[in-house]
Design a protein around this motif. Sequence first.
Motif, PDB file in Angstrom:
ATOM      1  N   THR A  59      22.341  -2.459  15.155  1.00 37.54           N
ATOM      2  CA  THR A  59      22.937  -3.270  13.983  1.00 37.54           C
ATOM      3  C   THR A  59      23.376  -2.518  12.921  1.00 37.54           C
ATOM      4  OG1 THR A  59      21.517  -4.547  13.200  1.00 37.54           O
ATOM      5  CG2 THR A  59      22.385  -5.427  14.966  1.00 37.54           C
ATOM      6  N   GLY A  60      22.968  -1.415  12.540  1.00 35.74           N
ATOM      7  CA  GLY A  60      23.177  -0.551  11.357  1.00 35.74           C
ATOM      8  C   GLY A  60      22.157  -0.914  10.350  1.00 35.74           C
ATOM      9  N   LYS A  61      21.189  -1.825  10.443  1.00 38.27           N
ATOM     10  CA  LYS A  61      20.398  -2.071   9.416  1.00 38.27           C
ATOM     11  C   LYS A  61      19.221  -2.503  10.081  1.00 38.27           C
ATOM     12  CE  LYS A  61      19.537  -4.569   5.155  1.00 38.27           C
ATOM     13  NZ  LYS A  61      18.500  -3.774   4.834  1.00 38.27           N
ATOM     14  N   GLY A  62      17.960  -1.893   9.739  1.00 36.53           N
ATOM     15  CA  GLY A  62      16.558  -2.418   9.997  1.00 36.53           C
ATOM     16  C   GLY A  62      15.526  -2.282   9.191  1.00 36.53           C
ATOM     17  N   PHE A  63      14.647  -1.561   9.267  1.00 38.73           N
ATOM     18  CA  PHE A  63      13.760  -1.125   8.057  1.00 38.73           C
ATOM     19  C   PHE A  63      14.523   0.057   7.450  1.00 38.73           C
ATOM     20  CE2 PHE A  63      10.369  -2.885  11.234  1.00 38.73           C
ATOM     21  CZ  PHE A  63      10.009  -3.788  10.231  1.00 38.73           C
ATOM     22  N   TYR A  64      15.257   0.631   8.253  1.00 40.87           N
ATOM     23  CA  TYR A  64      16.210   1.873   7.582  1.00 40.87           C
ATOM     24  C   TYR A  64      17.706   1.501   7.640  1.00 40.87           C
ATOM     25  CZ  TYR A  64      12.260   4.875   8.001  1.00 40.87           C
ATOM     26  OH  TYR A  64      10.793   5.449   7.793  1.00 40.87           O
ATOM     27  N   GLU A  65      18.598   1.945   6.756  1.00 35.35           N
ATOM     28  CA  GLU A  65      19.776   1.891   6.836  1.00 35.35           C
ATOM     29  C   GLU A  65      20.534   2.899   7.939  1.00 35.35           C
ATOM     30  OE1 GLU A  65      21.987  -0.386   5.291  1.00 35.35           O
ATOM     31  OE2 GLU A  65      20.468  -0.830   3.784  1.00 35.35           O
ATOM     32  N   TRP A  66      21.321   2.418   8.816  1.00 32.61           N
ATOM     33  CA  TRP A  66      21.473   3.357   9.993  1.00 32.61           C
ATOM     34  C   TRP A  66      23.124   3.812   9.971  1.00 32.61           C
ATOM     35  CZ3 TRP A  66      18.339   5.755  13.591  1.00 32.61           C
ATOM     36  CH2 TRP A  66      16.975   5.143  13.527  1.00 32.61           C
ATOM     37  N   SER A  67      23.233   4.823   8.951  1.00 33.40           N
ATOM     38  CA  SER A  67      24.581   5.296   8.778  1.00 33.40           C
ATOM     39  C   SER A  67      24.834   6.216  10.372  1.00 33.40           C
ATOM     40  CB  SER A  67      25.000   6.103   7.905  1.00 33.40           C
ATOM     41  OG  SER A  67      24.130   7.446   8.031  1.00 33.40           O
ATOM     42  N   VAL A  80       1.004  -1.083   0.017  1.00 32.47           N
ATOM     43  CA  VAL A  80      -0.037  -0.004  -0.041  1.00 32.47           C
ATOM     44  C   VAL A  80       0.765   1.345  -0.097  1.00 32.47           C
ATOM     45  CG1 VAL A  80      -1.735   1.219   1.254  1.00 32.47           C
ATOM     46  CG2 VAL A  80      -1.880  -1.215   1.222  1.00 32.47           C
ATOM     47  N   ALA A  81       1.947   1.009   0.694  1.00 33.86           N
ATOM     48  CA  ALA A  81       2.847   2.491   0.806  1.00 33.86           C
ATOM     49  C   ALA A  81       4.302   2.006   1.159  1.00 33.86           C
ATOM     50  CB  ALA A  81       2.247   3.544   2.071  1.00 33.86           C
ATOM     51  N   SER A  82       4.980   2.807   1.039  1.00 29.70           N
ATOM     52  CA  SER A  82       6.489   2.448   1.674  1.00 29.70           C
ATOM     53  C   SER A  82       6.809   2.616   3.090  1.00 29.70           C
ATOM     54  CB  SER A  82       7.713   3.472   0.847  1.00 29.70           C
ATOM     55  OG  SER A  82       7.463   4.707   1.222  1.00 29.70           O
ATOM     56  N   ILE A  83       7.737   2.136   3.391  1.00 31.21           N
ATOM     57  CA  ILE A  83       8.283   2.343   4.920  1.00 31.21           C
ATOM     58  C   ILE A  83       8.345   3.787   5.206  1.00 31.21           C
ATOM     59  CG2 ILE A  83      10.174   1.869   6.737  1.00 31.21           C
ATOM     60  CD1 ILE A  83      10.053  -0.894   5.439  1.00 31.21           C
ATOM     61  N   ALA A  84       8.893   4.382   4.551  1.00 30.33           N
ATOM     62  CA  ALA A  84       9.020   5.983   4.912  1.00 30.33           C
ATOM     63  C   ALA A  84       7.732   6.809   4.574  1.00 30.33           C
ATOM     64  CB  ALA A  84      10.053   6.638   3.878  1.00 30.33           C
ATOM     65  N   ASP A  85       6.962   6.369   3.853  1.00 30.61           N
ATOM     66  CA  ASP A  85       5.672   7.039   3.836  1.00 30.61           C
ATOM     67  C   ASP A  85       4.712   6.436   4.977  1.00 30.61           C
ATOM     68  OD1 ASP A  85       6.335   8.619   1.645  1.00 30.61           O
ATOM     69  OD2 ASP A  85       5.140   7.425   0.070  1.00 30.61           O
ATOM     70  N   ILE A  86       4.784   5.306   5.176  1.00 23.40           N
ATOM     71  CA  ILE A  86       3.764   5.001   6.312  1.00 23.40           C
ATOM     72  C   ILE A  86       4.307   5.480   7.694  1.00 23.40           C
ATOM     73  CG2 ILE A  86       3.110   3.044   7.837  1.00 23.40           C
ATOM     74  CD1 ILE A  86       3.686   1.136   5.288  1.00 23.40           C
ATOM     75  N   ASP A  87       5.552   5.758   8.016  1.00 25.36           N
ATOM     76  CA  ASP A  87       6.238   6.720   8.994  1.00 25.36           C
ATOM     77  C   ASP A  87       5.802   7.747   9.079  1.00 25.36           C
ATOM     78  OD1 ASP A  87       7.201   4.393  10.545  1.00 25.36           O
ATOM     79  OD2 ASP A  87       9.485   5.105  10.046  1.00 25.36           O
ATOM     80  N   ALA A  88       5.870   8.502   7.486  1.00 23.13           N
ATOM     81  CA  ALA A  88       5.278   9.897   7.524  1.00 23.13           C
ATOM     82  C   ALA A  88       3.834  10.039   7.749  1.00 23.13           C
ATOM     83  CB  ALA A  88       5.666  10.290   6.015  1.00 23.13           C
ATOM     84  N   ALA A  89       2.759   9.112   7.383  1.00 22.33           N
ATOM     85  CA  ALA A  89       1.584   9.098   7.671  1.00 22.33           C
ATOM     86  C   ALA A  89       1.306   9.389   9.327  1.00 22.33           C
ATOM     87  CB  ALA A  89       0.929   7.973   7.028  1.00 22.33           C
ATOM     88  N   VAL A  90       2.161   8.681   9.742  1.00 20.07           N
ATOM     89  CA  VAL A  90       1.756   8.653  11.513  1.00 20.07           C
ATOM     90  C   VAL A  90       2.502  10.109  11.972  1.00 20.07           C
ATOM     91  CG1 VAL A  90       2.240   7.840  13.781  1.00 20.07           C
ATOM     92  CG2 VAL A  90       1.701   6.192  11.745  1.00 20.07           C
ATOM     93  N   GLN A  91       3.686  10.148  11.540  1.00 24.11           N
ATOM     94  CA  GLN A  91       4.249  11.568  11.910  1.00 24.11           C
ATOM     95  C   GLN A  91       3.448  12.647  11.744  1.00 24.11           C
ATOM     96  OE1 GLN A  91       8.083  10.049  10.039  1.00 24.11           O
ATOM     97  NE2 GLN A  91       8.871  11.707  11.188  1.00 24.11           N
ATOM     98  N   TYR A  92       2.858  13.021  10.470  1.00 22.96           N
ATOM     99  CA  TYR A  92       2.561  14.021  10.033  1.00 22.96           C
ATOM    100  C   TYR A  92       0.723  14.144  10.082  1.00 22.96           C
ATOM    101  CZ  TYR A  92       7.051  14.573   8.792  1.00 22.96           C
ATOM    102  OH  TYR A  92       8.334  14.919   8.705  1.00 22.96           O
ATOM    103  N   SER A  93       0.297  13.186  10.699  1.00 22.40           N
ATOM    104  CA  SER A  93      -1.541  13.107  11.094  1.00 22.40           C
ATOM    105  C   SER A  93      -1.585  12.760  12.493  1.00 22.40           C
ATOM    106  CB  SER A  93      -1.744  12.122  10.085  1.00 22.40           C
ATOM    107  OG  SER A  93      -1.644  10.823  10.165  1.00 22.40           O
ATOM    108  N   LEU A  94      -1.758  11.450  12.587  1.00 26.49           N
ATOM    109  CA  LEU A  94      -1.941  10.964  13.867  1.00 26.49           C
ATOM    110  C   LEU A  94      -0.971  11.493  14.922  1.00 26.49           C
ATOM    111  CD1 LEU A  94      -1.881   6.883  13.384  1.00 26.49           C
ATOM    112  CD2 LEU A  94      -3.967   8.707  13.306  1.00 26.49           C
ATOM    113  N   GLY A  95       0.131  11.408  14.535  1.00 24.09           N
ATOM    114  CA  GLY A  95       1.192  11.876  15.522  1.00 24.09           C
ATOM    115  C   GLY A  95       1.141  13.168  15.973  1.00 24.09           C
ATOM    116  N   ARG A  96       0.848  14.106  15.234  1.00 23.87           N
ATOM    117  CA  ARG A  96       0.526  15.499  15.541  1.00 23.87           C
ATOM    118  C   ARG A  96      -0.623  15.763  16.464  1.00 23.87           C
ATOM    119  NH1 ARG A  96       3.741  19.317  12.126  1.00 23.87           N
ATOM    120  NH2 ARG A  96       5.594  18.150  12.182  1.00 23.87           N
ATOM    121  N   ARG A  97      -1.556  14.836  16.266  1.00 19.34           N
ATOM    122  CA  ARG A  97      -2.875  14.814  17.384  1.00 19.34           C
ATOM    123  C   ARG A  97      -2.427  14.200  18.688  1.00 19.34           C
ATOM    124  NH1 ARG A  97      -7.305  14.089  13.137  1.00 19.34           N
ATOM    125  NH2 ARG A  97      -6.898  11.890  13.504  1.00 19.34           N
TER     126      ARG A  97
END
Length: 321
Positions: A280-288, A211-228
Amino acid sequence: MSAQETLSIFGAGTMGHSIAVSAAWVGNAVKVWGNDSEDIHRAQNGVREKLTVLRRYEAIRAEDEAKILSNIQFSLSKKDVLEGATFVIEAIPEILSLKQEFFKELDAVCSRNVILASNTSGLSPTQIAKFTNHPERTVVTHFWNPAHLIPLVEVVRGQHTSDATVERSLTLLLSMNKKPIVVKKDVLGSVGNRLQYALFREAQYIYEQGVASIADIDAAVQYSLGRRLPVTGPFLTADMGGLDVFHSISHYLFPDLSTAQSSLDEMKHLVDNGNYGQKTGKGFYEWSLEFSERMNQERERELINWLKRDMQMSDESKGNS
Ligand SMILES: NC(=O)c1ccc[n+]([C@@H]2O[C@H](COP(=O)([O-])OP(=O)(O)OC[C@H]3O[C@@H](n4cnc5c(N)ncnc54)[C@H](O)[C@@H]3O)[C@@H](O)[C@H]2O)c1
């Protein structure tokens, strides 16, 4: 903190030392037991680092830093740490037998009016107190990590926890500027983790359905539900949105939501391959290193800003009353 309670903490790890910062921050002397000198050394460094960050973001002043430091005393001696204690918080590893043994030991040496609280993430308070003679004075006080920055503490009743124990826990936590809630039943995940994992399950499901990418799913929470959500929890949100609307959406949406009984494939795959995320440096994201540092700082800064806002609001309401 309430002048009535003298707090001792057992366990100087991630949670133990940050709970100590919370208590010391409001001006109280607190003793912390660590299981070896390296453990205590690490905790002392942890306290200093936390205070440095609090100062960087102007949540405390230089003179507060010195005072907070002097309010925390570490010791390897259980006897020293228990001396004069009226409220004990246990923050040792999440192993039931270890906690049961610890509670049995403390129960035998502490007078009956001393509260014995566990910071367990999810073990049953009733089970932890199983071998005590006075389970009525046992309870779970579940601080969230980082304990000095997150206001919620879940006070979880065991089967035998008395009302007086719950009341004293709430009084103590309020005096530490925490926002305690009472969990009336000994259920898995209490309240906070049940809600968190309901969201996490659905997030994984949406991703796996394409349905959406990992970053977009996070963004959906951060910029809607998360704000409220910091202002209105789910029930307030529903009341303000209109229960007729929420009811009709629930009716068609609930049957379509995930009912998965364990982590979904992507998560299993990551864990099976030793990819645990930031550590460990990698999960859903790459952790530089750079990304890692930036996210740590951003999260810390925002949590501190919220805390400063809470403190300001509390000062204002005291001024108005
Ligand atoms: N870390 C989190 O995010 C988090 C959040 C909420 C609750 N908790 C819970 O808090 C408790 C402590 O977790 P933590 O993350 O601080 O653990 P930790 O491993 O960082 O620290 C545990 C501490 O317990 C002591 N200890 C170590 N081995 C011991 C032993 N064999 N016997 C007695 N004491 C021993 C030491 O002081 C050690 O520092 C656990 O029950 C955990 O589930 C953790």
